[in-house]
Scaffold this active site. Structure first.
Site, short mmCIF file in Angstrom:
data_model
loop_
_atom_site.label_atom_id
_atom_site.label_comp_id
_atom_site.label_asym_id
_atom_site.label_seq_id
_atom_site.Cartn_x
_atom_site.Cartn_y
_atom_site.Cartn_z
N TYR A 127 -2.23 -1.04 10.50
CA TYR A 127 -2.12 -1.18 8.98
C TYR A 127 -0.60 -0.73 8.35
O TYR A 127 -0.16 -1.38 7.57
CB TYR A 127 -3.43 -0.43 8.21
CG TYR A 127 -3.54 -0.87 6.91
CD1 TYR A 127 -4.22 -1.74 6.39
CD2 TYR A 127 -2.93 0.22 5.65
CE1 TYR A 127 -4.31 -1.98 5.13
CE2 TYR A 127 -3.27 -0.07 4.39
CZ TYR A 127 -3.98 -1.27 4.25
OH TYR A 127 -4.23 -1.55 2.87
N SER A 168 0.70 -1.18 0.01
CA SER A 168 -0.12 -0.14 0.15
C SER A 168 0.87 1.14 -0.05
O SER A 168 2.05 1.07 0.35
CB SER A 168 -0.86 -0.09 1.30
OG SER A 168 -1.40 1.48 1.49
#
Length: 270
Positions: A159, A146
């Site tokens: 995350y 990401s």
């Protein structure tokens, strides 16, 4: 150029019953790969995803629903996947979950689950897939990280930690497998893709929160998200991530190793 360049290859894509994972699996199916489809899904959703892959051109599809929060279940998944067609040529670690909250408000169980699925599961799949790849001198590991594996954002502690960890783990794997095989065999590579805002279900809670600031206007909420981070002011489609994965699986990509490719409209260039 032969567009069935993955004929007689086998790929496992985790978290592939929807979104980016399904788009990746569909693109690899178009290229001729047999697909191990994976996800926690209803029978109807799994059947629909399998049908999509067969229509795309997959010569064979195996659906597995092991829970990646559990290392033993992840090992069982890999046992099935590796035995199915005699080994894996491609491993795409795409499965991931998200929860937004500040560090002091983050439930510890959410931290544990996000780290387990987004990072630890990738470690287990890689350590089990790599021996066969190294022995054959051919393999592709593509980890879907990401932009949050490259830059941080508030309220995304676990995350961000998991995705930074995944980028680092991928670099280690790249170094450890760099000398395996040859140009002719295809070599063994490990790379990351770092999507920015992409049209998937995982960002819907963030869109809803932004839309609420504009009286429930979803279009305005999406625009606000993009304006804050993504200079292109455009989201990516899951199929576009699939194209990048396919590129990394091309035979000529044997020397693309240990990199992270942002697909983020300039987000991480700022």
């Amino acid at each position: 150029m032969n567009e069935r360049f993955l004929a007689e290859r086998t790929a496992l894509v985790t978290g592939s019953v929807q979104g980016i994972g399904l788009a990746i699996a569909e693109r690899l199916a178009e290229a001729g790969a047999a697909i191990v489809l994976h996800g926690l899904a209803s029978p109807a959703t799994a059947a629909e995803a399998e049908a999509t892959l067969r229509r795309a051109g997959a010569p064979d599809v195996l659906f597995l629903d092991h829970d990646l929060r559990d290392p033993a279940a992840t090992e069982a998944l890999m046992d099935r996947a590796l035995a199915w067609h005699g080994g894996l040529d491609i491993l795409v670690n795409n499965a991931g979950i998200q929860h937004t909250a500040s560090l002091i408000e983050m439930p510890p169980e959410r931290w544990d689950a996000i780290l387990a699925i987004n990072l630890s599961a990738a470690f287990h799949t890689m350590r089990l897939a790599l021996p066969g790849m190294l022995a054959r001198g051919h393999g592709r590991i593509v980890n879907i990280a990401s932009v949050h594996g490259m830059v941080a954002s508030v309220n995304k502690g676990p995350y961000v930690a998991a995705k930074f960890g995944l980028v680092g783990l991928t670099r280690v794997a790249a170094l450890e497998c760099a000398a395996a095989g040859s140009r002719d065999s295809g070599g063994v590579t490990a790379n990351c893709i770092a999507p920015g805002w992409t049209e998937t279900a995982i960002i819907e809670p963030q869109i809803a929160a932004r839309a609420a600031q504009f009286g429930g206007d979803r279009v305005a909420g999406v625009a606000d998200l993009l304006r804050e981070k993504q200079p292109s002011l455009r989201t990516s489609k899951p199929s576009e991530i699939g194209e990048v994965v396919a590129m990394l699986c091309r035979p000529w990509a044997h020397n693309i190793n240990g990199i992270t490719i942002p697909v983020d409209g300039g987000w991480t260039a700022q």
